[in-house]
Design a protein around this motif. Structure first.
Motif, PDB file in Angstrom:
ATOM      1  N   ALA A 102     -32.968   3.609  37.970  1.00  0.00           N
ATOM      2  CA  ALA A 102     -31.841   3.790  37.057  1.00  0.00           C
ATOM      3  C   ALA A 102     -32.065   4.983  36.152  1.00  0.00           C
ATOM      4  CB  ALA A 102     -31.653   2.530  36.212  1.00  0.00           C
ATOM      5  N   VAL A 103     -33.277   5.119  35.637  1.00  0.00           N
ATOM      6  CA  VAL A 103     -33.587   6.243  34.759  1.00  0.00           C
ATOM      7  C   VAL A 103     -33.471   7.553  35.512  1.00  0.00           C
ATOM      8  CG1 VAL A 103     -35.405   7.354  33.411  1.00  0.00           C
ATOM      9  CG2 VAL A 103     -35.066   4.890  33.252  1.00  0.00           C
ATOM     10  N   VAL A 118     -26.572  -3.186  36.071  1.00  0.00           N
ATOM     11  CA  VAL A 118     -25.982  -3.547  37.353  1.00  0.00           C
ATOM     12  C   VAL A 118     -26.002  -2.318  38.261  1.00  0.00           C
ATOM     13  CG1 VAL A 118     -23.651  -3.118  36.455  1.00  0.00           C
ATOM     14  CG2 VAL A 118     -23.947  -4.406  38.579  1.00  0.00           C
ATOM     15  N   ALA A 119     -26.586  -2.489  39.446  1.00  0.00           N
ATOM     16  CA  ALA A 119     -26.538  -1.460  40.480  1.00  0.00           C
ATOM     17  C   ALA A 119     -25.406  -1.845  41.434  1.00  0.00           C
ATOM     18  CB  ALA A 119     -27.866  -1.388  41.222  1.00  0.00           C
ATOM     19  N   ALA A 121     -28.814   6.370  44.815  1.00  0.00           N
ATOM     20  CA  ALA A 121     -29.827   5.591  44.094  1.00  0.00           C
ATOM     21  C   ALA A 121     -29.449   4.117  44.059  1.00  0.00           C
ATOM     22  CB  ALA A 121     -29.986   6.131  42.670  1.00  0.00           C
ATOM     23  N   ALA A 122     -28.167   3.838  43.816  1.00  0.00           N
ATOM     24  CA  ALA A 122     -27.715   2.453  43.762  1.00  0.00           C
ATOM     25  C   ALA A 122     -27.829   1.787  45.124  1.00  0.00           C
ATOM     26  CB  ALA A 122     -26.258   2.400  43.274  1.00  0.00           C
ATOM     27  N   MET A 155     -18.224   4.843  49.558  1.00  0.00           N
ATOM     28  CA  MET A 155     -19.599   5.350  49.633  1.00  0.00           C
ATOM     29  C   MET A 155     -20.073   5.911  48.292  1.00  0.00           C
ATOM     30  SD  MET A 155     -20.191   4.449  52.666  1.00  0.00           S
ATOM     31  CE  MET A 155     -21.796   5.134  53.015  1.00  0.00           C
ATOM     32  N   LYS A 156     -19.542   5.383  47.204  1.00  0.00           N
ATOM     33  CA  LYS A 156     -19.960   5.787  45.864  1.00  0.00           C
ATOM     34  C   LYS A 156     -20.618   4.608  45.153  1.00  0.00           C
ATOM     35  CE  LYS A 156     -16.310   9.259  45.293  1.00  0.00           C
ATOM     36  NZ  LYS A 156     -15.139   9.689  44.485  1.00  0.00           N
ATOM     37  N   GLY A 157     -21.462   4.906  44.177  1.00  0.00           N
ATOM     38  CA  GLY A 157     -22.118   3.849  43.422  1.00  0.00           C
ATOM     39  C   GLY A 157     -22.846   4.411  42.225  1.00  0.00           C
ATOM     40  N   ALA A 158     -23.465   3.542  41.449  1.00  0.00           N
ATOM     41  CA  ALA A 158     -24.198   3.963  40.259  1.00  0.00           C
ATOM     42  C   ALA A 158     -24.999   2.785  39.738  1.00  0.00           C
ATOM     43  CB  ALA A 158     -23.248   4.493  39.186  1.00  0.00           C
TER      44      ALA A 158
END
Length: 244
Positions: free
Chosen positions: A23-24, A146-147, A40-41, A154-157
């Protein structure tokens, strides 16, 4: 039995440490490369292994947490366990509900509100997390995250969570201000606060509103919560949300 619980604690702590590091790293370059957040997610969620649990103990321990989430219209995820620095192992459960909606407001009020005044709008997801037991909310409410990864876009965070009540109240306050309807402010916010106070436990509940866009969203809620001078690190609670 004691060895099994210690093994769970070690796995939980290791998983949370790895995910927090991700996350960092993701947040550090999000502005320069937004696609990296999604990667990353996705990697964080994909690397998670199920936590070994005693099914009967989990069902008994998280019943109240499940009921709290369901009372707010939130669909519970898989239960999880925490490893605390005081040697305890509390249970917890996360969950999610797609917008539009405002958990905590009675239907008589929501029926009168324009859709844009909802805390959670279409294309957004409200995440909730409720631990079983007594937790100290007099300090920082940060720690849980929350991941998420939208398999349709196809996006995330990886997004931070905060006090559940604060997240909902601040969202509605911002919607009312943006709509230029301050006359609704006190009435709606007072009823919302009353509804949340009646439903939520005294301590430990966390929430987060995320703009995931529409699609099928894979999610993992994880992180830490303070508990009477100790810190509890929770193994991820996993689930899927369909966002319209």
């Amino acid at each position: 039995m004691k060895l099994t619980r210690l093994r769970r604690a070690a796995v939980a702590a290791a998983a949370c440490t790895a995910l927090t590091a991700g996350a960092v790293a993701a947040s550090g370059h999000a502005a320069a490369d937004p696609a990296a957040d999604g990667a990353a997610a996705q990697q964080a969620i994909g690397s998670i292994q199920s936590s070994p649990t005693d099914a009967a103990a989990v069902i008994d321990g998280i019943d109240a947490a499940n009921q709290t989430l369901q009372a707010l219209g939130i669909t519970p995820f898989t239960p999880t366990i925490g490893a605390c620095t005081d040697g305890t192992f509390p249970l917890a459960v996360g969950g999610a509900v797609a917008g539009p909606g405002t958990p905590g407001l009675p239907k008589t009020v929501t029926d009168l509100l324009p859709p844009d005044l909802n805390a959670v709008r279409s294309g957004e997801v409200l995440y909730g997390f409720v631990p079983a037991g007594v937790f100290d909310d007099s300090k920082s409410k940060s720690g849980m995250q929350v991941a998420w990864f939208n398999t349709s876009t196809m996006k995330g965070a990886i997004n931070p969570m905060d006090s559940f009540s604060t997240v909902i109240l601040d969202a509605v306050k911002a919607r009312i201000a943006a709509a230029g309807l301050p006359i609704l402010g006190d009435t709606v916010l007072n009823q919302l606060k009353t509804g949340l106070d009646k439903t939520l436990p005294a301590n430990g509940a966390r929430g987060g509103i995320v703009d995931t866009d529409k699609g099928t969203v894979l999610s993992a809620i994880f992180g830490s919560v303070e508990k009477s001078g100790a810190t509890c690190y929770f193994f991820p609670s996993l689930g899927i949300a369909t966002v319209q």
